[in-house]
Design an enzyme around this catalytic site. Structure first.
Site: not given
Length: 274
Positions: A64, A100, A125
């Site tokens: 990502k 997301d 994260g």
């Protein structure tokens, strides 16, 4: 047309089940969606070798952040979050975006969780960064991040600064003092939060990004005390719905067919081998 999910490891991904169900429901019988094992080292070559039949890519860890330098344009949201989980090919250009955040907002909204007054995020994260952005979108302007080591909070702290969200960083040994909140978001891997179940049990709402096995010990503890629990599957579903919209250019995405296909895939994986 073709699309795929990239990552390493990738065999566990639910994306093929979700996207293929969407194509079937939309009558896109000439569209293909697959899972491709790809690490950071292989990403430039793979993207560079894709032909005009490719509509887009879904990206999971660890790609990502690694994909950002390979893109022609990147949405403001993906830049703020510091990662793109979606690449759309259009007009010969590569456009990166982040669905997301949308997935998390939709998952919380669907479960009836009101915009929180205060929230605590477990883990530091990429998913924690997306959760922070989702909470910011819901109107939260300050949050607490709990990590094993404060040094692990650096990237998420940078995201908070770009969002304009005040972030307090705490370590897990002091988690008990940061649980007077409306919502706890756990971005920890399956099993990693089990030891926190008794401490977290009393919170009004928990969003745990784990989707299998479900419920997690953390979710069971919160549910037993009457709290609202949301697993990771709704987030995966709604981020995929947005990806399908972006890659196909259509809005008639069959959300319930995708939901059913994803749940079937989860159940089939959990079934013991005969």
């Amino acid at each position: 047309m073709r699309a795929a999910v990239l990552g390493s490891p990738i065999a566990h991904s639910l994306s093929p089940s979700l996207h293929r169900a969407a194509y079937e429901g939309m009558g896109l019988h000439d569209w293909r969606y697959e899972a491709i094992e790809c690490d950071e080292a292989g990403l430039p070559g793979l993207i560079g070798g894709l032909g005009p039949e490719w509509a887009g890519l879904s990206l999971t860890m660890p790609l990502k952040r690694a994909v950002l330098p390979l893109l022609d344009t990147v949405s403001e949201l993906a830049l703020r979050v510091g990662g793109a989980n979606t690449v759309v090919f259009s007009g010969g250009a590569r456009h990166g975006d982040n669905t997301d955040v949308h997935g998390i907002v939709q998952a919380l909204t669907e479960a009836g969780v009101a915009p929180p007054r205060a929230a605590t995020i477990l883990g530091g994260g990429a998913t924690a960064a997306s959760a922070l952005a989702a909470l910011h979108e819901m109107g939260l302007d300050e949050a607490t991040l709990v990590v094993r080591d404060r040094a692990r909070a650096g990237e998420t702290a940078e995201v908070a600064e770009r969002l304009g969200t005040a972030l307090t960083v705490q370590t897990f040994d002091k988690i008990d003092i940061v649980l007077d909140v409306d919502l706890v978001v756990s971005t920890l891997p399956a099993g990693a939060a089990d030891g926190l179940a008794d401490l977290v049990a009393g919170v009004p709402a928990l969003f745990d990004v784990v989707y299998a096995p479900w419920p997690t010990r953390l979710a069971s503890a919160v549910a037993a005390r009457g709290g609202t629990t949301i697993g990771g599957f709704p987030m995966l579903l709604h981020q995929a719905v947005r990806q399908v919209e972006m890659m196909t250019g259509r809005t008639d995405v069959p959300v319930e067919a995708m939901r059913a296909a994803g749940k079937t895939a989860i159940v089939s994986r959990a079934a013991p081998a005969s």
